[in-house]
Scaffold this motif. Structure first.
Motif, PDB file in Angstrom:
ATOM      1  N   ALA A  72     -15.591  -4.249 -14.911  1.00  0.00           N
ATOM      2  CA  ALA A  72     -14.348  -4.773 -14.578  1.00  0.00           C
ATOM      3  C   ALA A  72     -13.104  -4.078 -14.271  1.00  0.00           C
ATOM      4  CB  ALA A  72     -14.198  -5.806 -14.994  1.00  0.00           C
ATOM      5  N   LYS A  73     -12.584  -3.471 -13.492  1.00  0.00           N
ATOM      6  CA  LYS A  73     -11.651  -2.574 -13.893  1.00  0.00           C
ATOM      7  C   LYS A  73      -9.713  -3.570 -14.288  1.00  0.00           C
ATOM      8  CE  LYS A  73     -12.669   1.766 -12.051  1.00  0.00           C
ATOM      9  NZ  LYS A  73     -12.628   2.103 -10.839  1.00  0.00           N
ATOM     10  N   LEU A  74      -9.871  -4.762 -12.994  1.00  0.00           N
ATOM     11  CA  LEU A  74      -8.962  -5.296 -13.495  1.00  0.00           C
ATOM     12  C   LEU A  74      -9.227  -6.667 -12.722  1.00  0.00           C
ATOM     13  CD1 LEU A  74      -5.988  -4.099 -10.652  1.00  0.00           C
ATOM     14  CD2 LEU A  74      -5.821  -4.028 -13.496  1.00  0.00           C
ATOM     15  N   ARG A  75      -8.793  -8.001 -14.077  1.00  0.00           N
ATOM     16  CA  ARG A  75      -8.702  -9.263 -13.046  1.00  0.00           C
ATOM     17  C   ARG A  75      -7.362  -9.752 -12.888  1.00  0.00           C
ATOM     18  NH1 ARG A  75     -14.037 -10.265 -14.845  1.00  0.00           N
ATOM     19  NH2 ARG A  75     -15.295  -9.778 -15.818  1.00  0.00           N
ATOM     20  N   GLU A 132      -6.765  -0.226   2.506  1.00  0.00           N
ATOM     21  CA  GLU A 132      -5.185   0.251   2.000  1.00  0.00           C
ATOM     22  C   GLU A 132      -5.439  -0.766   0.755  1.00  0.00           C
ATOM     23  OE1 GLU A 132      -2.151   0.945   3.973  1.00  0.00           O
ATOM     24  OE2 GLU A 132      -2.528  -0.228   5.055  1.00  0.00           O
ATOM     25  N   ALA A 133      -4.010  -1.075   0.352  1.00  0.00           N
ATOM     26  CA  ALA A 133      -3.421  -2.276  -0.650  1.00  0.00           C
ATOM     27  C   ALA A 133      -2.037  -1.577  -0.525  1.00  0.00           C
ATOM     28  CB  ALA A 133      -3.785  -1.967  -2.033  1.00  0.00           C
ATOM     29  N   ARG A 134      -1.040  -2.897   0.033  1.00  0.00           N
ATOM     30  CA  ARG A 134       0.534  -3.151  -0.359  1.00  0.00           C
ATOM     31  C   ARG A 134       0.801  -4.154  -0.700  1.00  0.00           C
ATOM     32  NH1 ARG A 134      -1.511  -3.975   4.932  1.00  0.00           N
ATOM     33  NH2 ARG A 134      -0.291  -5.838   6.089  1.00  0.00           N
ATOM     34  N   LEU A 135       2.392  -3.862  -0.880  1.00  0.00           N
ATOM     35  CA  LEU A 135       2.906  -5.480  -1.118  1.00  0.00           C
ATOM     36  C   LEU A 135       3.502  -6.124   0.061  1.00  0.00           C
ATOM     37  CD1 LEU A 135       3.921  -4.519  -4.822  1.00  0.00           C
ATOM     38  CD2 LEU A 135       2.505  -5.352  -4.053  1.00  0.00           C
ATOM     39  N   ASP A 168      -0.714 -15.459 -10.328  1.00  0.00           N
ATOM     40  CA  ASP A 168       0.314 -15.769 -11.232  1.00  0.00           C
ATOM     41  C   ASP A 168       0.793 -14.576 -11.843  1.00  0.00           C
ATOM     42  OD1 ASP A 168      -1.896 -17.622 -10.213  1.00  0.00           O
ATOM     43  OD2 ASP A 168      -2.277 -18.091 -12.142  1.00  0.00           O
ATOM     44  N   ARG A 169       1.447 -13.354 -12.412  1.00  0.00           N
ATOM     45  CA  ARG A 169       1.974 -12.886 -12.619  1.00  0.00           C
ATOM     46  C   ARG A 169       2.030 -12.038 -12.003  1.00  0.00           C
ATOM     47  NH1 ARG A 169      -2.037 -14.564 -16.649  1.00  0.00           N
ATOM     48  NH2 ARG A 169      -2.603 -12.790 -16.222  1.00  0.00           N
ATOM     49  N   ALA A 170       3.541 -11.936 -10.895  1.00  0.00           N
ATOM     50  CA  ALA A 170       3.295 -10.832  -9.860  1.00  0.00           C
ATOM     51  C   ALA A 170       3.427  -9.455 -10.246  1.00  0.00           C
ATOM     52  CB  ALA A 170       4.547 -11.866  -9.500  1.00  0.00           C
ATOM     53  N   ALA A 171       3.633  -9.451 -11.491  1.00  0.00           N
ATOM     54  CA  ALA A 171       4.271  -7.908 -12.049  1.00  0.00           C
ATOM     55  C   ALA A 171       2.779  -7.158 -12.114  1.00  0.00           C
ATOM     56  CB  ALA A 171       4.741  -7.967 -13.523  1.00  0.00           C
ATOM     57  N   GLU A 172       1.442  -8.244 -12.085  1.00  0.00           N
ATOM     58  CA  GLU A 172       0.260  -7.331 -11.928  1.00  0.00           C
ATOM     59  C   GLU A 172      -0.100  -6.455 -10.919  1.00  0.00           C
ATOM     60  OE1 GLU A 172      -2.283 -10.457 -14.756  1.00  0.00           O
ATOM     61  OE2 GLU A 172      -2.129 -10.198 -12.518  1.00  0.00           O
ATOM     62  N   HIS A 173       1.109  -7.119  -9.634  1.00  0.00           N
ATOM     63  CA  HIS A 173      -0.124  -6.621  -8.170  1.00  0.00           C
ATOM     64  C   HIS A 173       0.636  -4.944  -7.694  1.00  0.00           C
ATOM     65  CE1 HIS A 173       1.723 -10.663  -5.966  1.00  0.00           C
ATOM     66  NE2 HIS A 173       0.534 -10.687  -7.166  1.00  0.00           N
ATOM     67  N   ALA A 174       1.599  -4.112  -8.146  1.00  0.00           N
ATOM     68  CA  ALA A 174       1.548  -3.103  -8.403  1.00  0.00           C
ATOM     69  C   ALA A 174       0.755  -1.985  -9.038  1.00  0.00           C
ATOM     70  CB  ALA A 174       3.155  -2.741  -9.107  1.00  0.00           C
ATOM     71  N   ALA A 175      -0.169  -2.959 -10.161  1.00  0.00           N
ATOM     72  CA  ALA A 175      -0.975  -1.784 -10.482  1.00  0.00           C
ATOM     73  C   ALA A 175      -2.074  -2.419  -9.765  1.00  0.00           C
ATOM     74  CB  ALA A 175      -1.401  -2.559 -12.319  1.00  0.00           C
ATOM     75  N   TRP A 176      -2.406  -3.730  -9.148  1.00  0.00           N
ATOM     76  CA  TRP A 176      -3.806  -3.325  -8.610  1.00  0.00           C
ATOM     77  C   TRP A 176      -3.422  -2.657  -6.584  1.00  0.00           C
ATOM     78  CZ3 TRP A 176      -7.951  -6.550  -7.871  1.00  0.00           C
ATOM     79  CH2 TRP A 176      -8.563  -7.335  -9.003  1.00  0.00           C
TER      80      TRP A 176
END
Length: 196
Positions: A72-75, A132-135, A168-176
């Protein structure tokens, strides 16, 4: 004098109104009519959902997670808000349970994105199908604050889909977003290298 008192009493009696009798049959009729209307609207919405699923029946079954998905790279724990046709945030995909909102556990590995949804169908997006991924702020009728939604674009059955997740922790979005987009760019670079 007695006749005066009798006339006054008769005048008072005429002025007094009797208490209104509650029309129970009318009220019950209105309540039954309202209940039938609500049931009809619910039934029509359900038929629309089934009709949409029939229209999207050409979408193949969702890929399952491989037996050894890798490290796992990210969870991320959060909510799955639905999938739509890519670029069309109101065109909800309902086939194979993709329209069902639920809790979600996301895991990003070298092989792809593992989507585990308690109470709904799990699925796996292989690395080669990640685009791709985006906010973003909205998907499938769900609107959040600007940048409050992680939207992952992926290919499945010849279609591009957008799937919306909220941690649950929106601050993680940028890393994803960074990790998913770097996986896509690495995939493109390796494909170009083999083509030469």
């Amino acid at each position: 004098m007695t006749s005066l008192i009798t006339l006054a009493a008769a005048g008072l009696a005429a002025e007094q109104k009797s208490a209104e009798v509650t029309n129970w049959s009318g009220r019950i009729g209105w309540l039954v009519g309202l209940a039938l209307f609500v049931v009809l609207v619910y039934w029509l919405m359900r038929q629309g959902w089934k009709w949409r699923a029939t229209l999207q029946s050409d979408l193949p079954e969702l890929p399952e997670s491989p037996s050894a998905p890798g490290e796992a790279k990210l969870r991320m724990s959060g909510r799955y808000h639905g999938s739509t046709t890519a670029g069309q945030w109101l065109d909800r995909i309902v086939a194979h349970g993709l329209g069902t909102r639920s809790r979600v556990e996301l895991t990003l590995t070298d092989q792809g994105l593992d989507v585990v949804r308690p109470g709904a169908d799990d699925f796996f997006v292989p690395r080669a199908q990640l685009v791709e991924a985006r906010l973003d702020k909205g998907i499938a009728g769900k609107v959040l604050a600007e940048g409050g939604l992680l939207v992952v674009t992926w290919e499945h059955g010849g279609k591009r889909l957008d799937s919306g997740f909220r941690s649950d922790r929106a601050a993680e979005h940028a890393a994803w977003v960074e990790a998913l987009n770097s996986m896509h760019h690495t995939k493109i670079s390796s494909t170009e290298g083999t083509a030469r």
